[in-house]
Motif scaffolding. Structure first.
Motif, short mmCIF file in Angstrom:
data_model
loop_
_atom_site.label_atom_id
_atom_site.label_comp_id
_atom_site.label_asym_id
_atom_site.label_seq_id
_atom_site.Cartn_x
_atom_site.Cartn_y
_atom_site.Cartn_z
N GLN A 127 -5.46 -24.63 9.09
CA GLN A 127 -6.63 -25.50 9.14
C GLN A 127 -6.95 -26.05 7.75
O GLN A 127 -7.30 -27.23 7.60
N VAL A 128 -6.85 -25.20 6.74
CA VAL A 128 -7.08 -25.64 5.36
C VAL A 128 -6.06 -26.69 4.97
O VAL A 128 -6.40 -27.73 4.38
N ALA A 129 -4.80 -26.44 5.29
CA ALA A 129 -3.74 -27.39 4.95
C ALA A 129 -3.98 -28.76 5.58
O ALA A 129 -3.84 -29.79 4.93
N LYS A 130 -4.38 -28.77 6.84
CA LYS A 130 -4.65 -30.04 7.53
C LYS A 130 -5.88 -30.73 6.95
O LYS A 130 -5.90 -31.95 6.78
N HIS A 131 -6.91 -29.94 6.64
CA HIS A 131 -8.15 -30.50 6.12
C HIS A 131 -7.92 -31.21 4.79
O HIS A 131 -8.46 -32.31 4.56
N TYR A 132 -7.14 -30.61 3.91
CA TYR A 132 -6.91 -31.18 2.58
C TYR A 132 -5.63 -32.00 2.49
O TYR A 132 -5.36 -32.62 1.45
N GLY A 133 -4.83 -32.02 3.56
CA GLY A 133 -3.59 -32.78 3.54
C GLY A 133 -2.56 -32.23 2.58
O GLY A 133 -1.89 -33.00 1.88
N VAL A 134 -2.43 -30.90 2.54
CA VAL A 134 -1.50 -30.26 1.60
C VAL A 134 -0.44 -29.47 2.36
O VAL A 134 -0.48 -29.34 3.58
N ARG A 135 0.50 -28.94 1.63
CA ARG A 135 1.62 -28.18 2.18
C ARG A 135 1.13 -26.86 2.79
O ARG A 135 0.33 -26.14 2.19
N TYR A 136 1.62 -26.54 3.99
CA TYR A 136 1.27 -25.30 4.67
C TYR A 136 2.43 -24.31 4.59
O TYR A 136 3.51 -24.56 5.10
N ILE A 137 2.20 -23.20 3.88
CA ILE A 137 3.17 -22.10 3.85
C ILE A 137 2.37 -20.81 4.10
O ILE A 137 1.66 -20.34 3.22
N PRO A 138 2.47 -20.25 5.29
CA PRO A 138 1.68 -19.06 5.60
C PRO A 138 2.16 -17.83 4.85
O PRO A 138 3.22 -17.83 4.20
N ASN A 139 1.39 -16.76 4.96
CA ASN A 139 1.78 -15.48 4.37
C ASN A 139 3.08 -14.99 4.97
O ASN A 139 3.35 -15.21 6.16
N VAL A 140 3.86 -14.30 4.18
CA VAL A 140 4.99 -13.55 4.69
C VAL A 140 4.49 -12.15 5.06
O VAL A 140 3.58 -11.62 4.41
N VAL A 141 5.05 -11.57 6.10
CA VAL A 141 4.71 -10.20 6.47
C VAL A 141 5.98 -9.37 6.31
O VAL A 141 6.87 -9.38 7.16
N ASP A 142 6.06 -8.68 5.19
CA ASP A 142 7.22 -7.87 4.85
C ASP A 142 6.75 -6.42 4.79
O ASP A 142 6.33 -5.93 3.75
N PHE A 143 6.80 -5.76 5.92
CA PHE A 143 6.16 -4.45 6.04
C PHE A 143 7.02 -3.55 6.91
O PHE A 143 7.50 -3.95 7.97
N GLN A 144 7.20 -2.31 6.45
CA GLN A 144 7.99 -1.34 7.19
C GLN A 144 7.06 -0.23 7.70
O GLN A 144 6.63 0.62 6.93
N PRO A 145 6.73 -0.23 9.00
CA PRO A 145 5.83 0.80 9.51
C PRO A 145 6.50 2.16 9.60
O PRO A 145 7.74 2.26 9.63
N MET A 146 5.68 3.20 9.65
CA MET A 146 6.15 4.56 9.88
C MET A 146 6.09 4.86 11.37
O MET A 146 5.33 4.23 12.11
N PRO A 147 6.88 5.83 11.84
CA PRO A 147 6.79 6.23 13.25
C PRO A 147 5.37 6.69 13.59
O PRO A 147 4.69 7.29 12.75
N LYS A 148 4.93 6.38 14.79
CA LYS A 148 3.59 6.78 15.21
C LYS A 148 3.47 8.30 15.29
O LYS A 148 4.38 8.98 15.75
#
Length: 306
Positions: A127-148
């Motif tokens: 929404q911010v990218a569209k509002h300001y007309g700028v490049r949209y690159i979302p967060n990366v999710v680089d996460f290794q969970p532990m067993p429950k």
């Protein structure tokens, strides 16, 4: 210091650096920079004043000398939280970064200032990218969970894993904790003075995977959110998410969404959460993987280096 020399003291060689108002021990922006360094590499970061952490995998220094040396070292400089008052006026191409949402008054104000003197801009929120007309690159999710963790005769846990900041609405979380039924309690990254019989306050933590392995439901009460990295990590860990409609919480297909401040609505959502776990995990894996987001950054950097 010799700004024209190749063997400058502070920063390693590279095309990309970060000029940030601050660098803390923990937080969403700190995780963002670490992930970016892992994907495409950072020569380092310069902060307006002394950094509050030295735990980064890249060089971080503060003050005028550090800012000047980083600007003389890199070809592209990502700008976060810095206004024209302290702007870089010569050297690298400057790229403004917006980490927040359209509800973030401070982030919007700083970003609008930066757009006047930076050559390009990136927003993590669509929404911010569209509002300001700028490049949209979302967060990366680089996460290794532990067993429950397998539980036996233990309370079910609602996990609130956020900064203890106003926009995260910790007081609402505390009220929700007090309203939880028997057999439920909350674990929250709040100061120990906030603890009570229904809320275990653990302060800041780096043991995110461990905390998620114990959780039965993840809670996000924020009234503004650019993305919601902790929410995404909960989804990868297959923990059901109950959230306000902000950031990833805007997608009701992957969270139990709550629009009110009535704690009974939040408790009801907590008790019913669970059916969207598989869809949520798949959504994060398909849209925010290091491979996918890394490619977007590589493409952007290639354009900036032309």
């Amino acid at each position: 210091m010799c700004l024209d020399c190749e063997d400058r003291a502070m920063y390693r060689s590279g095309d990309l650096g970060v000029y940030s108002v601050v660098y803390n021990n923990v937080g969403g922006t700190e995780t963002y920079w670490k992930a970016l360094n892992k994907m495409i590499g950072l020569a380092g970061m310069a902060t307006s004043s002394a950094p509050r952490s030295s735990l980064a995998e890249f060089p971080v220094y503060g003050g005028t000398e550090a800012i000047e040396e980083l600007a003389a070292t890199v070809k592209v400089l990502l700008i976060w939280g810095v206004t024209a008052k302290d702007k870089i006026t010569r050297g690298p191409k400057r790229i403004a970064i917006h980490h927040g949402s359209l509800q973030s008054t401070w982030a919007n104000s700083v970003f609008e200032d930066q757009l006047k003197w930076c050559e390009d801009a990136v927003a993590i929120n669509e929404q911010v990218a569209k509002h300001y007309g700028v490049r949209y690159i979302p967060n990366v999710v680089d996460f290794q969970p532990m067993p429950k963790k397998v539980k036996q005769d233990e309370d079910k846990i609602v996990l609130w894993l956020h900064r203890d900041a106003t926009e995260k609405r910790p007081e609402l979380a505390r009220r929700i904790a007090r309203a939880l039924p028997d057999g439920w309690r909350m674990v929250a990254t709040m100061g120990v003075e906030r603890a009570d019989k229904k809320l275990t306050a653990i302060g800041q933590t780096r043991e995110v995977a461990k905390q998620l392995s114990h959780a039965d439901v993840f809670l996000s009460t924020a009234d503004q959110e650019g993305f919601g990295l902790s929410v995404a990590e909960a989804m990868l860990a297959e923990v059901p998410v109950v959230s306000s409609p902000h950031g990833l919480g805007m997608n009701s297909d992957i969270v139990e969404q709550v629009h009110s401040t009535d704690v009974s609505d939040w408790v009801a959502a907590i008790l019913k959460a669970g059916s969207k776990v598989e869809a949520a995990k798949q959504f994060i894996e398909e849209n925010y993987s290091p491979a996918k987001i890394g490619l977007l950054w590589q493409e952007a950097l290639s354009e900036w280096l032309k």
